[in-house]
Write a protein that holds these residues in place. Structure first.
Motif, PDB file in Angstrom:
ATOM      1  N   UNK A   1       6.170  15.096 -17.004  1.00 28.01           N
ATOM      2  CA  UNK A   1       4.257  15.244 -16.309  1.00 28.01           C
ATOM      3  C   UNK A   1       4.893  15.259 -15.133  1.00 28.01           C
ATOM      4  N   UNK A   2       4.735  16.139 -13.651  1.00 23.18           N
ATOM      5  CA  UNK A   2       5.705  16.711 -12.823  1.00 23.18           C
ATOM      6  C   UNK A   2       5.802  15.317 -11.763  1.00 23.18           C
ATOM      7  N   UNK A   3       6.744  16.101 -10.931  1.00 22.43           N
ATOM      8  CA  UNK A   3       6.924  14.322 -10.241  1.00 22.43           C
ATOM      9  C   UNK A   3       6.021  14.569  -9.282  1.00 22.43           C
ATOM     10  N   UNK A   4       5.919  13.636  -8.816  1.00 20.73           N
ATOM     11  CA  UNK A   4       4.786  13.198  -7.669  1.00 20.73           C
ATOM     12  C   UNK A   4       5.127  13.573  -6.268  1.00 20.73           C
ATOM     13  N   UNK A   5       4.043  14.449  -5.038  1.00 22.99           N
ATOM     14  CA  UNK A   5       4.166  14.352  -3.834  1.00 22.99           C
ATOM     15  C   UNK A   5       4.510  13.163  -3.041  1.00 22.99           C
ATOM     16  N   UNK A   6       5.171  12.109  -3.105  1.00 25.80           N
ATOM     17  CA  UNK A   6       5.265  11.070  -3.005  1.00 25.80           C
ATOM     18  C   UNK A   6       5.184  11.206  -1.037  1.00 25.80           C
ATOM     19  N   UNK A   7       5.502  12.254  -0.357  1.00 25.96           N
ATOM     20  CA  UNK A   7       4.582  12.616   1.138  1.00 25.96           C
ATOM     21  C   UNK A   7       3.468  12.292   1.190  1.00 25.96           C
ATOM     22  N   UNK A   8       2.696  13.125  -0.101  1.00 32.65           N
ATOM     23  CA  UNK A   8       2.260  13.083   0.500  1.00 32.65           C
ATOM     24  C   UNK A   8       0.561  11.669   0.317  1.00 32.65           C
ATOM     25  N   UNK A   9       1.102  11.778  -0.859  1.00 29.45           N
ATOM     26  CA  UNK A   9       0.510  10.323  -1.556  1.00 29.45           C
ATOM     27  C   UNK A   9       0.496   9.168  -0.297  1.00 29.45           C
ATOM     28  N   UNK A  10       1.716   9.050   0.036  1.00 26.83           N
ATOM     29  CA  UNK A  10       2.279   7.547   1.342  1.00 26.83           C
ATOM     30  C   UNK A  10       1.570   7.858   2.580  1.00 26.83           C
ATOM     31  N   UNK A  11       1.531   9.132   3.313  1.00 27.83           N
ATOM     32  CA  UNK A  11       0.892   9.807   4.328  1.00 27.83           C
ATOM     33  C   UNK A  11      -0.602   9.617   4.040  1.00 27.83           C
ATOM     34  N   UNK A  12      -0.678  10.144   3.307  1.00 31.78           N
ATOM     35  CA  UNK A  12      -2.669   9.681   2.792  1.00 31.78           C
ATOM     36  C   UNK A  12      -2.672   8.029   2.343  1.00 31.78           C
ATOM     37  N   UNK A  13      -1.978   7.036   1.879  1.00 32.98           N
ATOM     38  CA  UNK A  13      -2.038   5.850   1.427  1.00 32.98           C
ATOM     39  C   UNK A  13      -2.318   4.976   2.733  1.00 32.98           C
ATOM     40  N   UNK A  14      -1.302   5.055   3.766  1.00 32.88           N
ATOM     41  CA  UNK A  14      -1.075   4.352   5.307  1.00 32.88           C
ATOM     42  C   UNK A  14      -2.040   4.754   6.556  1.00 32.88           C
ATOM     43  N   UNK A  15      -2.987   5.732   6.229  1.00 30.27           N
ATOM     44  CA  UNK A  15      -3.676   7.045   6.693  1.00 30.27           C
ATOM     45  C   UNK A  15      -4.446   5.717   7.123  1.00 30.27           C
ATOM     46  N   UNK A  16      -4.832   5.319   8.321  1.00 33.88           N
ATOM     47  CA  UNK A  16      -6.327   4.617   8.557  1.00 33.88           C
ATOM     48  C   UNK A  16      -5.695   2.641   8.533  1.00 33.88           C
ATOM     49  N   UNK A  17      -6.607   2.079   8.796  1.00 33.23           N
ATOM     50  CA  UNK A  17      -6.068   0.549   9.176  1.00 33.23           C
ATOM     51  C   UNK A  17      -5.305  -0.423   7.974  1.00 33.23           C
ATOM     52  N   UNK A  18      -5.245  -0.900   7.748  1.00 27.33           N
ATOM     53  CA  UNK A  18      -4.291  -2.074   6.020  1.00 27.33           C
ATOM     54  C   UNK A  18      -5.724  -2.845   5.291  1.00 27.33           C
ATOM     55  N   UNK A  19      -5.895  -1.765   4.663  1.00 25.94           N
ATOM     56  CA  UNK A  19      -7.416  -2.795   3.893  1.00 25.94           C
ATOM     57  C   UNK A  19      -7.577  -3.737   3.379  1.00 25.94           C
ATOM     58  N   UNK A  20      -8.290  -4.022   3.887  1.00 20.90           N
ATOM     59  CA  UNK A  20      -8.779  -5.166   3.605  1.00 20.90           C
ATOM     60  C   UNK A  20      -8.906  -5.845   1.937  1.00 20.90           C
ATOM     61  N   UNK A  21      -9.401  -4.843   1.685  1.00 20.92           N
ATOM     62  CA  UNK A  21      -9.542  -5.233  -0.078  1.00 20.92           C
ATOM     63  C   UNK A  21      -7.703  -5.436  -0.565  1.00 20.92           C
TER      64      UNK A  21
END
Ligand code: SAM
Length: 257
Positions: A1-21
């Motif tokens: 499996x190819x290494x993931x693009x962590x910059x994209x994953x975390x940049x997308x993941x931290x977009x918006x407010x912290x998750x209530x879930x």
């Protein structure tokens, strides 16, 4: 499996407010040990933070860096507790924006800065810190030896490293190379390891949070408009990596004089 693009994953993941879930799930699993006000994106506990506040040996006006700071909570909390100055570093610009807001909310706007960077490129001056911390982030660094050498470079002689991360018995697919034991690499980088302790109930707590996230995938995806199927793939991958870990460790080390 190819290494993931962590910059994209975390940049997308931290977009918006912290998750209530996320907040609901972590509260259910960690109870009073979840540092809810810090919007953490990690498995850090209140007890671990209290221990760091003791182990960091920071005095008022000292400089602390938090590498892989995410939304900034743990570093901001520690800097506030010890009256220190803070530099937070992360690869995700969206996380740094949230960290700036959090520093203001904690009254630290005048002594906290956040900048884009990575474990191997912090852009912090040599020997300029009295302590460096990193919570559940080193696993994402492609080269642990290079990363720890950089942390030693920026820490003054006698300064401390406070860290949580994982030792692995098996290399997980699609992830950066992991270590079975960080101690030899820490020593080679110029640190003397003072504490290397397996953290409380780490495996059980991680499994429970990961399973609850999978069960809540529709709710979590709806929070920020993500595709539930895509999110589910990521959550299942995260759950599977637990089986490759041998322990989560709390580390205190001193940069040798
Ligand atoms: C699991 S999160 C932990 C965030 C934060 N320490 C906390 O406790 O909430 C991992 C963090 O490491 C950051 N990260 C990943 N790879 C990195 C790298 N090579 N250098 C610096 N930070 C990195 C991510 O963007 C993310 O914010």
């Amino acid at each position: 499996m190819v290494d993931k693009n962590w910059t994209k994953i975390f940049t997308d993941g931290f977009r918006g407010p912290a998750s209530p879930g996320h907040h609901r799930i972590w509260s259910a699993v960690y109870g009073d040990e979840y540092p809810a006000a810090l919007d953490t994106h990690s498995y850090i506990t209140v007890s671990e933070l209290d221990r760091m506040a003791e182990d960091c040996l920071l005095s008022a006006g000292d400089r602390l860096a938090d590498i892989g700071c995410g939304r900034g909570g743990p570093g901001i909390w520690l800097a506030a507790r010890r009256d220190a100055e803070l530099i937070g570093i992360d690869i995700a610009a969206t996380a740094l924006e949230a960290a700036c807001e959090k520093a203001s909310a904690f009254g630290l706007a005048d002594r906290a800065t956040f900048q884009l960077g990575s474990f191997t490129d912090t852009n912090i001056a040599t020997g300029s810190l009295q302590a460096v911390m990193s919570i559940d982030a080193l696993l994402f660094a492609a080269d642990k030896a290079e990363a720890l050498a950089e942390l030693a470079r920026i820490t003054a002689p006698g300064g401390r490293l406070l860290m949580t991360t994982w030792d692995y018995h098996t290399q997980p697919d699609g992830r950066p190379p992991q270590l079975s034991d960080h101690r030899p690499v820490l020593e080679a980088a110029g640190f003397s390891v003072l504490t290397y302790a397996e953290t409380d109930q780490w495996r059980e707590r991680q499994y429970r949070t990961n399973v609850l996230m999978i069960e809540s995938v529709e709710e979590l995806a709806a929070e920020d408009g993500r595709d539930p199927a895509e999110l589910l793939i990521g959550l299942k991958e995260m759950l599977a990596t637990n089986d490759c870990m041998s322990r989560r460790v709390y580390v205190v080390a001193e940069h040798r004089r």
